[in-house]
Scaffold this active site. Sequence first.
Site, short mmCIF file in Angstrom:
data_model
loop_
_atom_site.label_atom_id
_atom_site.label_comp_id
_atom_site.label_asym_id
_atom_site.label_seq_id
_atom_site.Cartn_x
_atom_site.Cartn_y
_atom_site.Cartn_z
N ARG A 176 0.82 -1.21 0.01
CA ARG A 176 -0.07 0.02 0.13
C ARG A 176 0.73 1.27 -0.11
NH1 ARG A 176 -5.43 0.19 2.56
NH2 ARG A 176 -4.42 1.98 3.84
N SER A 234 9.19 4.02 2.82
CA SER A 234 9.23 2.53 3.92
C SER A 234 9.22 3.35 5.19
CB SER A 234 10.48 1.64 3.35
OG SER A 234 10.58 0.71 4.25
N GLY A 235 7.74 2.73 5.85
CA GLY A 235 7.91 3.24 7.18
C GLY A 235 8.97 2.58 8.06
N SER A 236 9.44 1.39 7.92
CA SER A 236 10.32 0.79 8.66
C SER A 236 11.51 0.89 8.25
CB SER A 236 10.17 -0.86 8.58
OG SER A 236 10.30 -1.37 7.19
N GLY A 237 11.70 1.13 6.85
CA GLY A 237 13.26 1.57 6.36
C GLY A 237 13.84 -0.13 6.21
N GLU A 238 13.12 -1.01 6.38
CA GLU A 238 13.54 -2.31 6.20
C GLU A 238 12.98 -3.40 5.06
OE1 GLU A 238 16.40 -2.98 7.78
OE2 GLU A 238 16.59 -1.26 9.43
N GLU A 297 0.52 5.17 5.37
CA GLU A 297 0.30 5.14 3.82
C GLU A 297 -0.68 6.23 3.73
OE1 GLU A 297 -1.49 1.38 4.34
OE2 GLU A 297 0.38 0.61 4.72
N ASP A 355 0.47 15.19 -1.85
CA ASP A 355 -0.56 16.08 -2.13
C ASP A 355 -0.09 17.35 -1.66
OD1 ASP A 355 -2.04 14.72 -3.69
OD2 ASP A 355 -3.76 13.93 -2.55
#
Length: 186
Positions: free
Chosen positions: A47, A87-91, A153, A161
């Site tokens: 997502r 990437s939230g986690s960056g992983e 997300e 935006d």
Amino acid sequence: MVNYYDVAKEITMELSASLNKIKSEDVDQLLREIQQAEKVFFVGVGRVMLSLQAIAKRLAHLGVKTYVVGQITEPAITEKDLLIVGSGSGESAFPLIIAKKAKQYRARVVHIGANPQSSMRDFSDLFIKIPVSTKLQLPDEIRSKQPMTSLFEQSLLLLGDTVALMMIREQNIEMTSLWQYHANLE
Ligand SMILES: O=P(O)(O)OC[C@H]1O[C@](O)(CO)[C@@H](O)[C@@H]1O
């Protein structure tokens, strides 16, 4: 019965809190990176990638040359270009590998995520923090009532935006003129 307005309010309040915690100087820098790049590439998974695709499409309406990594007409990245990693986690493995590749071609890399200590640090020039919970469930993350990483997300999409509207205002773009860039085989 669960009330629609109550749930919608919870979500919009979470979003408002999250967007307000993004540093405005980081967003200014993101805007500069986009404006200075010859081409802008996007990569993420799931997502998160859907949010990035929406951002890529809107920026294309503003005349920015945008590409989603993996699209069939994707050109080569060069040192004049920018890769935006979501990437939230960056992983997540795929964005990490692509960011590493982009650095090998000396492109600029911006990581939009929640985890400043992630492996993405080694491959990014700029980190923009959306301080919300990720799939790693780290102790210092801001929790959300929504499932999984929905808040990340959504925040990512609205950050995109917001950047688009900032560009429109900065460049005095006439809103009605934007339709020339919109798809017309629809
Ligand atoms: O943002 P990250 O940490 O790379 O994780 C992305 C993943 O998180 C999800 O958005 C789950 O909520 C997936 O759709 C996606 O695979």
